[in-house]
Design an enzyme around this catalytic site. Sequence first.
Site, PDB file in Angstrom:
ATOM      1  N   PHE A   1     -11.313  -7.210  14.220  1.00  0.00           N
ATOM      2  CA  PHE A   1     -10.252  -7.675  13.326  1.00  0.00           C
ATOM      3  C   PHE A   1      -9.930  -6.584  12.292  1.00  0.00           C
ATOM      4  O   PHE A   1     -10.811  -6.077  11.630  1.00  0.00           O
ATOM      5  CB  PHE A   1     -10.692  -8.961  12.615  1.00  0.00           C
ATOM      6  N   GLN A   2      -8.666  -6.255  12.201  1.00  0.00           N
ATOM      7  CA  GLN A   2      -8.170  -5.229  11.272  1.00  0.00           C
ATOM      8  C   GLN A   2      -8.806  -3.865  11.487  1.00  0.00           C
ATOM      9  O   GLN A   2      -9.025  -3.112  10.544  1.00  0.00           O
ATOM     10  CB  GLN A   2      -8.333  -5.689   9.817  1.00  0.00           C
TER      11      GLN A   2
ATOM     12  N   MET B   1      24.142   8.836   1.450  1.00  0.00           N
ATOM     13  CA  MET B   1      24.048  10.132   2.112  1.00  0.00           C
ATOM     14  C   MET B   1      24.374  10.010   3.596  1.00  0.00           C
ATOM     15  O   MET B   1      25.000  10.891   4.186  1.00  0.00           O
ATOM     16  CB  MET B   1      22.655  10.731   1.908  1.00  0.00           C
TER      17      MET B   1
ATOM     18  N   GLU C   1       0.824  -1.219   0.000  1.00  0.00           N
ATOM     19  CA  GLU C   1       0.000   0.000   0.000  1.00  0.00           C
ATOM     20  C   GLU C   1       0.851   1.260   0.000  1.00  0.00           C
ATOM     21  O   GLU C   1       0.426   2.311  -0.484  1.00  0.00           O
ATOM     22  CB  GLU C   1      -0.952   0.002   1.192  1.00  0.00           C
TER      23      GLU C   1
ATOM     24  N   LYS D   1     -17.486  -0.780   6.209  1.00  0.00           N
ATOM     25  CA  LYS D   1     -17.950  -1.834   5.305  1.00  0.00           C
ATOM     26  C   LYS D   1     -19.479  -1.800   5.179  1.00  0.00           C
ATOM     27  O   LYS D   1     -20.018  -1.961   4.085  1.00  0.00           O
ATOM     28  CB  LYS D   1     -17.491  -3.188   5.858  1.00  0.00           C
TER      29      LYS D   1
HETATM   30  C1  LIG Z   1      12.421   5.821   4.735  1.00  0.00           C
HETATM   31  C2  LIG Z   1      13.722   6.461   5.078  1.00  0.00           C
HETATM   32  N1  LIG Z   1      14.564   5.899   5.951  1.00  0.00           N
HETATM   33  C3  LIG Z   1      15.750   6.464   6.233  1.00  0.00           C
HETATM   34  C4  LIG Z   1      16.113   7.638   5.642  1.00  0.00           C
HETATM   35  C5  LIG Z   1      17.448   8.289   5.985  1.00  0.00           C
HETATM   36  N2  LIG Z   1      18.313   8.369   4.801  1.00  0.00           N
HETATM   37  C6  LIG Z   1      18.433   9.476   4.047  1.00  0.00           C
HETATM   38  S1  LIG Z   1      19.419   9.291   2.739  1.00  0.00           S
HETATM   39  C7  LIG Z   1      19.776   7.706   3.169  1.00  0.00           C
HETATM   40  C8  LIG Z   1      20.707   6.872   2.368  1.00  0.00           C
HETATM   41  C9  LIG Z   1      20.161   6.541   1.051  1.00  0.00           C
HETATM   42  O1  LIG Z   1      20.983   5.572   0.477  1.00  0.00           O
HETATM   43  P1  LIG Z   1      20.763   5.116  -1.021  1.00  0.00           P
HETATM   44  O2  LIG Z   1      19.321   4.833  -1.258  1.00  0.00           O
HETATM   45  O3  LIG Z   1      21.699   4.031  -1.348  1.00  0.00           O
HETATM   46  O4  LIG Z   1      21.086   6.433  -1.855  1.00  0.00           O
HETATM   47  P2  LIG Z   1      22.451   7.278  -1.941  1.00  0.00           P
HETATM   48  O5  LIG Z   1      22.467   8.261  -0.824  1.00  0.00           O
HETATM   49  O6  LIG Z   1      23.583   6.284  -1.829  1.00  0.00           O
HETATM   50  O7  LIG Z   1      22.377   7.937  -3.264  1.00  0.00           O
HETATM   51  C10 LIG Z   1      19.092   7.348   4.331  1.00  0.00           C
HETATM   52  C11 LIG Z   1      19.197   6.034   4.999  1.00  0.00           C
HETATM   53  C12 LIG Z   1      15.193   8.221   4.750  1.00  0.00           C
HETATM   54  N3  LIG Z   1      15.421   9.389   4.145  1.00  0.00           N
HETATM   55  N4  LIG Z   1      14.028   7.603   4.463  1.00  0.00           N
END
Ligand SMILES: Cc1ncc(C[n+]2csc(CCOP(=O)(O)OP(=O)(O)O)c2C)c(N)n1
Lengths: 590, 180
Positions: free
Chosen positions: A124-125, A486, A62, A174
């Site tokens: 439920f749910q 990042m 979802e 529902k």
């Molecule tokens: C759902 C979620 N969890 C954690 C983060 C924290 N976060 C920001 S950038 C990042 C790393 C992303 O890594 P990747 O997808 O490999 O992309 P890159 O930065 O290497 O281009 C994380 C964990 C986030 N923005 N969103």
Amino acid sequence: MTPSNPKLKNRIGESLSGAQIIWESLVREGVEVCFGYPGGAIMPAYDAMIQYPIHHVLTRHEQGASHMADGYARASGQVGVCIATSGPGATNLVTGIATAMLDSIPMVCITGQVPSPLIGSDAFQETDITGCTIPVTKHNYLVTKAEQIAPTIREAFYIARSGRPGPVVVDITKDAQQQSCTFEWNDDEIVLPGYRPDYTPLPDQLAEAVDLIRNAKRPILFSGQGVIKSQATETLLQFIEKTNIPVACTLLGLGGFPATHPRNLGMMGMHGETWVNKAIQDADLIIAVGMRFDDRVTGNLKTYAPGAKKIHIELDPAEINKNVRVDVPIVGDARAVLQELLPHVERCDRPDWLAYIDDLKGNSAVRDIKNLPDLGKLYAAHVIHDLYRFTEGKALVVTDVGQHQMWEAQYYKHDYPRKLITSGGLGTMGFALPAGIGAKFAQPNDSVWVICGDGGFQMTQAELSTCAQEGIKVNVAIINNGFLGMVRQWQEFFFGGRYVATPLRSPDFVKIADAHGLTGLRVEKRSQVEEAVRTAESTEGTVVIDFRVEQEDSVYPMVPAGANLHDMIERPYKPGEQAHNPIFETGEDE
Amino acid sequence: MSQSVKRTFAVFVEDKPGVLNRVASLFRRRSFNIDSLNVGATHEPGVSRMTIVCEADEDTAKRIEANLYKMVNVLWVDDITHKQTISRVLALIKVHCNREQRDEILRICEVFRARAVDMSPDRLTIEITGPQDKVEGLVSVLRPFGILELVQTGAVAMTRGVEKHGLAHPTVPASRSSAA
Ligand SMILES: Cc1ncc(C[n+]2csc(CCOP(=O)(O)OP(=O)(O)O)c2C)c(N)n1
């Protein structure tokens, strides 16, 4: 709006089930496609769906459905629609709803709810999804009677799309779906006593703004997402061509003002261009249009744009003076306000200020990764720059969150609105693939490129299977650096280089594509980029490209969180490196 | 930035399920601190009135107002902090009181225009209505006798004199600008 769709019989006045009324209402709101996942409490609605000319896309989660609805909305400017069952179905939507909320995306989310006599019994749910989503929706409704369904859905669409747009949840029990009632549809203008989305700017404020603009020596204009949403691009162009005020864009504002226009300075903020941030700090006037001074664009508020008077043109009064105190607030639609101002502002060349900003660029060109040699390595920035060149800047790009997102913003130049879709406010990893699918449904003729990291891709990669089932084509560029890039960068800069929980082992993405019956490609060298991009463009069906890029590259420049906007970390520069730089020599653009 | 002061908002809302939750959620989410919130019916069917007291500076007050207006069920918001208002809280105070202390406590009540509403051999329950500071005054005078129980409402407030809310047409003013 009477249904223009000839397949829809006029059933006003007939006795219909609540389930049928849901679809009658959606068709009347102009919905052609919705994204969802069935389950117990929404089954009556799904059962009635086949009678109606709405294409339903079965997602794999979802969260995918809510991001698809979001991507659809961003690409089309229309309201995106997703649908899910009660409990876990509804809670799975929430990340997508919160993403849409922070970026002001119009969306209507229909959820099933347990039968009304069971509400409150931990049935439920059963989840109190209206309670859960109060803080992340523009508004929401719990509907317990069939006769409330049509007026509520109408209201939901009106609220979602008007004023500052946002997501609206309609939770329908529902039993309300199963009851029958006389179907009625009221076409009158909706009047909600407590909701007035439109504001007319006050004449005094317009006059004050004109004065400030006339007297400014070093003005800069901020172009935010509000410019795109209010379709102000044309007006803004006229405004800038007349006044020659340089423009800086927010991340979500990219494309609202053409990237290649000589007055466009580029992106501002944490990973904005050095000269843009410095120009902001030196400006004597900021005209902020449809943006909200997010902490990612201001840095330290105490030292932010100290010498600048500030005009804030913004549709949402609650944004005024939220983060930055402004001198002249103008509450209204960006295009309408710019149109009002346009005849009153003076023509001006401002050669001194423009030359000054040009000087601010200093040696940034030689520090630019785009202009650095690849030395046989594959840099993410090079991949994106090449993607820009080989798609001639015309792709509809959907990015995930992380380093690749910032490199996209820096190196893919967007000249047109609604051609960059990205989760700016919430920064939701896993957004890109589903949002890209949604965008493709909205713009089937566009070449859609999903750019994501190896981390974010794996959060929602199951939606590849949705691509396969729907037979739709998006191109997926995985910028695979083997890290949660990042976060790794922050660890390198601010946490003593301790790479905790960021090294990432991934499956073979080419085989993943293959397993879905899709095309997978791998690119390890700069010289292979062009062919891969062209192959992807010409191959039928979704293509996944695994770009094996340099693992420990960082995004520059960078303003550390909370630092002064002008204190940027720049890419280390070793003189002489660019001498044997192949890109420097080709240098066909800019 | 102006000083934080106690502010009073009169907020007219649609009388629908969940509206109190929405308003409370807004204050919590935006870290606006509520001192007290009172809600009840008005003379207009379908319209409830909240009196919200909270601590805020001038800018925050504007943002509270603007954020309240963003809620679909909010009809009218009036920051009555600097207006001539009548503001009342009601308190019930159960105080320890033996036979010898009774006269003295009742005299104190007279001074504060409070009244005794229940009595037992060693305790007295007092009702007081008035502005917050008056109630606080009574409480501090009674404290030495030993307060056994205290309950009070949040403030309800109304502007004085001719100014009244035209609830027959209680919509957001067309050209309202939060920082005008
Ligand atoms: C759902 C979620 N969890 C954690 C983060 C924290 N976060 C920001 S950038 C990042 C790393 C992303 O890594 P990747 O997808 O490999 O992309 P890159 O930065 O290497 O281009 C994380 C964990 C986030 N923005 N969103």
